[in-house]
Design an enzyme around this catalytic site. Structure first.
Site, short mmCIF file in Angstrom:
data_model
loop_
_atom_site.label_atom_id
_atom_site.label_comp_id
_atom_site.label_asym_id
_atom_site.label_seq_id
_atom_site.Cartn_x
_atom_site.Cartn_y
_atom_site.Cartn_z
N ILE A 146 0.88 -1.14 0.16
CA ILE A 146 0.03 -0.19 0.18
C ILE A 146 1.06 1.21 -0.09
O ILE A 146 2.17 1.12 0.35
CB ILE A 146 -1.20 -0.18 1.18
CG1 ILE A 146 -0.19 -0.03 2.42
CG2 ILE A 146 -1.91 -1.20 1.29
CD1 ILE A 146 -0.99 -0.08 3.81
N ASP A 147 0.51 2.32 -0.44
CA ASP A 147 1.28 3.62 -0.33
C ASP A 147 1.80 3.99 1.01
O ASP A 147 1.17 3.82 1.72
CB ASP A 147 0.19 4.69 -1.12
CG ASP A 147 -0.10 4.32 -2.40
OD1 ASP A 147 0.51 3.86 -3.26
OD2 ASP A 147 -1.26 5.08 -2.74
N ARG A 148 2.81 4.81 0.70
CA ARG A 148 3.74 5.08 2.07
C ARG A 148 2.74 5.97 2.88
O ARG A 148 2.63 5.66 4.05
CB ARG A 148 4.77 6.02 1.63
CG ARG A 148 5.58 6.56 2.81
CD ARG A 148 6.67 7.46 2.16
NE ARG A 148 6.04 8.79 1.59
CZ ARG A 148 6.79 9.79 1.14
NH1 ARG A 148 8.14 9.71 1.34
NH2 ARG A 148 6.23 10.87 0.97
#
Length: 326
Positions: A146-148
């Site tokens: 998942i995105d940072r």
């Protein structure tokens, strides 16, 4: 003509040929490798290899070009001494691990986060003090990311068989991923959104449109519920991903003329002033749920059929919506 032959080792099963070869030849650019594939310079079991083909233990790969410029020392060691075992573990057994990722932590190593990332924390948690960079041997790893600046659930595998089956589960959309997100203004859409997605690798952006366009892939996003917070002029959404593409939720919201609170990359002009005060995007991966898995196709993971995992992390935006649930 210079040639080099490799036999795929025992630890490798059902891996895309480009992924395997890029580890084998770490200094080659993706575009270079694709061109060599098109020119027939890569053979798999004595036949011209094609993009997306899968290799397994015992397969033979022949490179019909000089590979020396693309090699480097495969014994390069990554020292994990400074890495902390700080995983927030939701579930763990001998095969799988599910963790809560805080916002601001990257899932995989990159140029800015080569040492401190979720992948290395997993290795430290599993007892690794070092590993060999670019090694083809199995190490525990996460099956997705998942995105940072998104927080919440990530699932990984601790054995090679579990990883292969888990990647197949993702390919066939057999793991439901549910999110909560906070957007600006009222949100009136409810139901299934079918759209088309394409990634611009150079700008690290994706484009989502309602109708097909060149190189686009179909995606499906389900907006299950929403609650408008009148005093804040924000809406709290429950979102389910059927497909799971990079930045899918963020770009799909743009298509619906809104955006996540705190999202800079997919920021809309009308929300720019309101968006300044937020450090992370307001998106939380709250639930992972396995579908019913076929025992023949998934001999290991069939035991996890209908298994659900729920995030225990309190997202940063909870303070904005205290007492609100949907």
């Amino acid at each position: 003509m210079s040639t080099a032959k490799f036999v795929v080792p025992k630890a490798v099963e059902n891996v895309r040929i480009e992924k395997f070869c890029l580890k084998l030849l770490p200094n080659i650019k993706l575009s270079q490798f694709f061109k060599l594939l098109r020119l027939g310079k890569v053979l798999l079991n004595n036949t011209k290899a094609k993009l997306g083909q899968r290799v397994s233990s015992g397969d033979t790969i022949v490179f019909q070009f000089a590979i020396e410029p693309y090699l480097h020392n495969h014994s390069e060691v990554v020292d994990l001494t400074q890495v902390q075992d700080d995983l927030q573990v939701i579930f763990e057994d001998e095969q799988l691990i599910v963790v809560d990722k805080p916002a601001g932590v990257v899932c995989q190593p990159d140029a800015k986060h080569e040492l401190f990332n979720l992948a290395n924390s997993l290795l430290k948690h599993c007892g690794y003090n070092q590993y060999f960079k670019n090694s083809l041997s199995f190490i525990p790893r996460f099956a997705h990311r998942i995105d940072r600046n998104t927080c919440g659930l990530v699932i990984g595998a601790k054995t090679n068989q579990a990883l292969q089956e888990l990647e197949a589960v993702f390919r066939h959309n057999l793991l439901m991923k549910q999110y909560q997100g906070l957007v600006f203004g009222p949100f009136n859409f409810k139901g299934t959104q079918k759209a088309y997605w394409a990634k611009d690798a150079y700008q690290a952006l994706v484009t989502v449109k309602a109708k097909p366009f060149p190189n686009a892939k179909p995606i499906t996003t389900i907006f299950e519920n929403s609650k408008y917070l009148t005093k804040l002029d924000l809406s709290l959404l429950t979102i389910r991903l059927v497909s799971g593409k990079t930045h899918q939720i963020r770009a799909c919201l743009n298509l619906l003329n809104t955006q996540l609170v705190g999202d800079r990359k997919y920021q809309l002009l009308q929300f720019k002033n309101r968006n300044r005060d937020f450090k992370h995007q307001a998106l939380h991966a709250t639930n992972l749920s396995f579908a019913q898995l076929d025992k023949q196709k998934f001999p290991l993971l069939a035991n996890y059929s209908q298994r659900q995992f729920k995030s225990q992390l309190v997202p940063w935006f909870a303070s904005l919506i205290k007492g609100v649930s949907i």
